[in-house]
Design a protein around this motif. Sequence first.
Motif, PDB file in Angstrom:
ATOM      1  N   ARG A  39      89.323  28.423  59.323  1.00 39.78           N
ATOM      2  CA  ARG A  39      88.870  28.367  57.973  1.00 39.78           C
ATOM      3  C   ARG A  39      88.500  29.781  57.555  1.00 39.78           C
ATOM      4  NH1 ARG A  39      84.233  27.767  55.656  1.00 39.78           N
ATOM      5  NH2 ARG A  39      83.292  27.312  57.782  1.00 39.78           N
ATOM      6  N   SER A  40      88.762  30.465  56.658  1.00 37.43           N
ATOM      7  CA  SER A  40      88.674  31.859  56.485  1.00 37.43           C
ATOM      8  C   SER A  40      88.311  32.077  54.941  1.00 37.43           C
ATOM      9  CB  SER A  40      89.548  32.678  57.101  1.00 37.43           C
ATOM     10  OG  SER A  40      90.965  32.451  56.330  1.00 37.43           O
ATOM     11  N   SER A  41      87.931  33.197  54.735  1.00 35.49           N
ATOM     12  CA  SER A  41      87.857  33.838  53.375  1.00 35.49           C
ATOM     13  C   SER A  41      88.365  35.198  53.016  1.00 35.49           C
ATOM     14  CB  SER A  41      86.340  33.527  52.563  1.00 35.49           C
ATOM     15  OG  SER A  41      85.864  34.354  53.460  1.00 35.49           O
ATOM     16  N   VAL A  42      88.640  35.323  51.812  1.00 32.39           N
ATOM     17  CA  VAL A  42      89.222  36.738  51.466  1.00 32.39           C
ATOM     18  C   VAL A  42      88.690  37.147  50.070  1.00 32.39           C
ATOM     19  CG1 VAL A  42      91.390  38.345  50.827  1.00 32.39           C
ATOM     20  CG2 VAL A  42      91.509  36.268  52.734  1.00 32.39           C
ATOM     21  N   VAL A  43      88.375  38.470  50.069  1.00 33.23           N
ATOM     22  CA  VAL A  43      88.038  38.767  48.685  1.00 33.23           C
ATOM     23  C   VAL A  43      89.020  39.655  48.089  1.00 33.23           C
ATOM     24  CG1 VAL A  43      86.340  40.369  47.332  1.00 33.23           C
ATOM     25  CG2 VAL A  43      85.534  38.683  49.055  1.00 33.23           C
TER      26      VAL A  43
END
Length: 118
Positions: A39-43
């Motif tokens: 599970r990850s995030s990106v801006v």
Amino acid sequence: MIDIVEVVVHGRKIGRALGFPTANMSLEGYSDIERGVYRSSVVIDGVSYRAMSNVGVRPSVGGKELLLETHVIGFTGDLYGRRLRVTLEEKLRDEKRFSSISDLKEQLQRDYAVCARK
């Protein structure tokens, strides 16, 4: 949490064919990251997106090179050549070889459900 900052490169477009287009990034210099699905995030352009990332060689599709592949949930657009920061937030499972593309796609749908709701 692990941050990876790299330039998005062209891949084989297999994720797109499976319904999960990915931003691919080289992991040269990041050899200490455990292979698996995260599970990850990106801006992107100041907007934070949930994401689903794979660190590995993609054994189910004949991959060899260690890559980070990230499906950015809710984003449509061209990321090729852009430098992104992907934050790996939680490891969901180890990378594995699936017996069929259908099995891989079913697992990706389960992984996506987890990543999209958190």
